[in-house]
Design a protein around this motif. Sequence first.
Motif, PDB file in Angstrom:
ATOM      1  N   MET A   1      -0.086 -22.778 -10.664  1.00 36.26           N
ATOM      2  CA  MET A   1       0.487 -21.471 -10.428  1.00 36.26           C
ATOM      3  C   MET A   1      -0.140 -20.890  -9.161  1.00 36.26           C
ATOM      4  SD  MET A   1       0.695 -18.202 -13.038  1.00 36.26           S
ATOM      5  CE  MET A   1       1.170 -19.263 -14.359  1.00 36.26           C
ATOM      6  N   PRO A   2       0.671 -20.459  -8.216  1.00 35.09           N
ATOM      7  CA  PRO A   2       0.132 -19.899  -6.974  1.00 35.09           C
ATOM      8  C   PRO A   2      -0.748 -18.672  -7.220  1.00 35.09           C
ATOM      9  CG  PRO A   2       2.448 -20.420  -6.711  1.00 35.09           C
ATOM     10  CD  PRO A   2       2.133 -20.564  -8.172  1.00 35.09           C
ATOM     11  N   LYS A   3      -1.748 -18.538  -6.392  1.00 44.10           N
ATOM     12  CA  LYS A   3      -2.662 -17.400  -6.441  1.00 44.10           C
ATOM     13  C   LYS A   3      -2.407 -16.540  -5.210  1.00 44.10           C
ATOM     14  CE  LYS A   3      -6.713 -18.076  -8.156  1.00 44.10           C
ATOM     15  NZ  LYS A   3      -6.539 -17.368  -9.408  1.00 44.10           N
ATOM     16  N   ILE A   4      -2.378 -15.232  -5.427  1.00 44.36           N
ATOM     17  CA  ILE A   4      -2.188 -14.264  -4.347  1.00 44.36           C
ATOM     18  C   ILE A   4      -3.370 -13.306  -4.374  1.00 44.36           C
ATOM     19  CG2 ILE A   4      -0.714 -12.432  -3.423  1.00 44.36           C
ATOM     20  CD1 ILE A   4       1.585 -13.825  -5.041  1.00 44.36           C
ATOM     21  N   THR A   5      -3.913 -13.022  -3.196  1.00 44.57           N
ATOM     22  CA  THR A   5      -5.026 -12.092  -3.092  1.00 44.57           C
ATOM     23  C   THR A   5      -4.559 -10.829  -2.397  1.00 44.57           C
ATOM     24  OG1 THR A   5      -6.629 -13.892  -3.029  1.00 44.57           O
ATOM     25  CG2 THR A   5      -7.366 -11.748  -2.185  1.00 44.57           C
ATOM     26  N   PHE A   6      -4.843  -9.692  -3.044  1.00 42.96           N
ATOM     27  CA  PHE A   6      -4.529  -8.368  -2.513  1.00 42.96           C
ATOM     28  C   PHE A   6      -5.843  -7.722  -2.096  1.00 42.96           C
ATOM     29  CE2 PHE A   6      -1.254  -9.465  -5.512  1.00 42.96           C
ATOM     30  CZ  PHE A   6      -0.084  -8.993  -4.941  1.00 42.96           C
ATOM     31  N   ILE A   7      -5.892  -7.184  -0.888  1.00 43.20           N
ATOM     32  CA  ILE A   7      -7.094  -6.513  -0.392  1.00 43.20           C
ATOM     33  C   ILE A   7      -6.715  -5.076  -0.056  1.00 43.20           C
ATOM     34  CG2 ILE A   7      -8.917  -6.484   1.350  1.00 43.20           C
ATOM     35  CD1 ILE A   7      -8.438  -9.532   1.668  1.00 43.20           C
ATOM     36  N   PRO A  19       3.579 -16.646 -11.212  1.00 45.98           N
ATOM     37  CA  PRO A  19       4.511 -17.743 -11.484  1.00 45.98           C
ATOM     38  C   PRO A  19       5.528 -17.918 -10.356  1.00 45.98           C
ATOM     39  CG  PRO A  19       4.303 -16.314 -13.398  1.00 45.98           C
ATOM     40  CD  PRO A  19       3.617 -15.623 -12.253  1.00 45.98           C
ATOM     41  N   VAL A  20       5.861 -19.154 -10.078  1.00 46.56           N
ATOM     42  CA  VAL A  20       6.908 -19.464  -9.105  1.00 46.56           C
ATOM     43  C   VAL A  20       8.200 -18.780  -9.570  1.00 46.56           C
ATOM     44  CG1 VAL A  20       8.330 -21.332  -8.160  1.00 46.56           C
ATOM     45  CG2 VAL A  20       5.850 -21.617  -8.358  1.00 46.56           C
ATOM     46  N   GLY A  21       8.876 -18.138  -8.622  1.00 47.09           N
ATOM     47  CA  GLY A  21      10.113 -17.438  -8.927  1.00 47.09           C
ATOM     48  C   GLY A  21       9.937 -15.930  -8.982  1.00 47.09           C
ATOM     49  N   TRP A  22       8.726 -15.465  -9.252  1.00 48.04           N
ATOM     50  CA  TRP A  22       8.448 -14.034  -9.195  1.00 48.04           C
ATOM     51  C   TRP A  22       8.423 -13.622  -7.735  1.00 48.04           C
ATOM     52  CZ3 TRP A  22       3.906 -12.093 -12.728  1.00 48.04           C
ATOM     53  CH2 TRP A  22       4.289 -12.192 -14.069  1.00 48.04           C
ATOM     54  N   ALA A  27       4.093  -9.744  -9.162  1.00 45.92           N
ATOM     55  CA  ALA A  27       2.735 -10.191  -9.475  1.00 45.92           C
ATOM     56  C   ALA A  27       1.761  -9.018  -9.414  1.00 45.92           C
ATOM     57  CB  ALA A  27       2.311 -11.296  -8.518  1.00 45.92           C
ATOM     58  N   ALA A  28       1.936  -8.145  -8.425  1.00 49.34           N
ATOM     59  CA  ALA A  28       1.053  -6.989  -8.287  1.00 49.34           C
ATOM     60  C   ALA A  28       1.241  -6.013  -9.445  1.00 49.34           C
ATOM     61  CB  ALA A  28       1.314  -6.282  -6.957  1.00 49.34           C
ATOM     62  N   VAL A  29       2.483  -5.677  -9.736  1.00 48.44           N
ATOM     63  CA  VAL A  29       2.769  -4.698 -10.786  1.00 48.44           C
ATOM     64  C   VAL A  29       2.328  -5.205 -12.162  1.00 48.44           C
ATOM     65  CG1 VAL A  29       4.658  -3.523 -12.006  1.00 48.44           C
ATOM     66  CG2 VAL A  29       4.622  -3.565  -9.511  1.00 48.44           C
ATOM     67  N   LYS A  30       2.632  -6.445 -12.455  1.00 52.11           N
ATOM     68  CA  LYS A  30       2.309  -6.986 -13.781  1.00 52.11           C
ATOM     69  C   LYS A  30       0.816  -7.211 -13.962  1.00 52.11           C
ATOM     70  CE  LYS A  30       6.898  -8.586 -14.484  1.00 52.11           C
ATOM     71  NZ  LYS A  30       7.841  -9.431 -15.079  1.00 52.11           N
ATOM     72  N   ASN A  31       0.067  -7.186 -12.852  1.00 49.37           N
ATOM     73  CA  ASN A  31      -1.387  -7.337 -12.928  1.00 49.37           C
ATOM     74  C   ASN A  31      -2.115  -6.047 -12.552  1.00 49.37           C
ATOM     75  OD1 ASN A  31      -2.116 -10.300 -13.560  1.00 49.37           O
ATOM     76  ND2 ASN A  31      -0.400 -10.442 -12.134  1.00 49.37           N
ATOM     77  N   ASN A  32      -1.372  -4.938 -12.521  1.00 47.67           N
ATOM     78  CA  ASN A  32      -1.955  -3.616 -12.248  1.00 47.67           C
ATOM     79  C   ASN A  32      -2.760  -3.559 -10.958  1.00 47.67           C
ATOM     80  OD1 ASN A  32      -0.943  -2.395 -14.691  1.00 47.67           O
ATOM     81  ND2 ASN A  32      -2.470  -3.635 -15.771  1.00 47.67           N
ATOM     82  N   VAL A  33      -2.239  -4.187  -9.912  1.00 53.35           N
ATOM     83  CA  VAL A  33      -2.903  -4.157  -8.612  1.00 53.35           C
ATOM     84  C   VAL A  33      -2.700  -2.769  -8.004  1.00 53.35           C
ATOM     85  CG1 VAL A  33      -2.889  -5.091  -6.261  1.00 53.35           C
ATOM     86  CG2 VAL A  33      -2.651  -6.636  -8.220  1.00 53.35           C
ATOM     87  N   PRO A  34      -3.793  -2.066  -7.685  1.00 52.25           N
ATOM     88  CA  PRO A  34      -3.637  -0.746  -7.077  1.00 52.25           C
ATOM     89  C   PRO A  34      -3.053  -0.847  -5.665  1.00 52.25           C
ATOM     90  CG  PRO A  34      -5.977  -1.300  -7.409  1.00 52.25           C
ATOM     91  CD  PRO A  34      -5.159  -2.452  -7.891  1.00 52.25           C
ATOM     92  N   GLY A  35      -2.295   0.186  -5.282  1.00 50.49           N
ATOM     93  CA  GLY A  35      -1.748   0.235  -3.927  1.00 50.49           C
ATOM     94  C   GLY A  35      -0.319  -0.241  -3.809  1.00 50.49           C
ATOM     95  N   ILE A  36       0.241  -0.776  -4.880  1.00 52.64           N
ATOM     96  CA  ILE A  36       1.643  -1.194  -4.896  1.00 52.64           C
ATOM     97  C   ILE A  36       2.362  -0.295  -5.897  1.00 52.64           C
ATOM     98  CG2 ILE A  36       3.285  -3.062  -5.365  1.00 52.64           C
ATOM     99  CD1 ILE A  36       1.566  -3.728  -2.985  1.00 52.64           C
ATOM    100  N   LYS A  89       9.196 -14.092  -2.089  1.00 47.15           N
ATOM    101  CA  LYS A  89       9.287 -14.897  -3.308  1.00 47.15           C
ATOM    102  C   LYS A  89       8.043 -15.771  -3.457  1.00 47.15           C
ATOM    103  CE  LYS A  89      13.378 -14.194  -5.160  1.00 47.15           C
ATOM    104  NZ  LYS A  89      13.489 -13.557  -6.456  1.00 47.15           N
ATOM    105  N   VAL A  90       7.558 -15.860  -4.682  1.00 46.79           N
ATOM    106  CA  VAL A  90       6.440 -16.740  -4.977  1.00 46.79           C
ATOM    107  C   VAL A  90       6.987 -18.159  -5.074  1.00 46.79           C
ATOM    108  CG1 VAL A  90       4.651 -17.331  -6.649  1.00 46.79           C
ATOM    109  CG2 VAL A  90       5.176 -14.921  -6.175  1.00 46.79           C
ATOM    110  N   ARG A  91       6.380 -19.032  -4.290  1.00 48.80           N
ATOM    111  CA  ARG A  91       6.725 -20.447  -4.308  1.00 48.80           C
ATOM    112  C   ARG A  91       5.435 -21.229  -4.056  1.00 48.80           C
ATOM    113  NH1 ARG A  91       7.992 -18.391   0.715  1.00 48.80           N
ATOM    114  NH2 ARG A  91       7.885 -19.842   2.439  1.00 48.80           N
TER     115      ARG A  91
END
Length: 106
Positions: A1-7, A19-22, A27-36, A89-91
């Motif tokens: 599963m791809p990893k994305i880093t938010f700073i 997940p691929v396809g998101w 990914a940010a919203v479902k993981n409660n990433v602040p700033g999005i 898109k996440v790929r």
Amino acid sequence: MPKITFIDVAGTSRSVDAPVGWTVMEAAVKNNVPGIEAECGGACACATCHVYVEEPWMEIVGEPQPMEADMLDFASDLRSNSRLSCQIKVRPEIDGLVVHTPERQG
């Protein structure tokens, strides 16, 4: 599963699995990433999921499509590496993607 880093603007880093396809926004919203904020839920209608893609990733992520480019005009502090995370898109090829969130959205 791809990893994305938010700073965020303070330099705090948060990595999430996506997940691929998101989209990067999902990914940010479902993981409660602040700033999005993602007020429109990913419909490319608000520019509140604005991010800055780190330069090494720009070619892989690609240029914004015309609709996204038009909506980016509503983003705060627009830069050459600005994208709406709802349109990325996440790929598998973006595993390790690093994006920065702006000081404020919209």
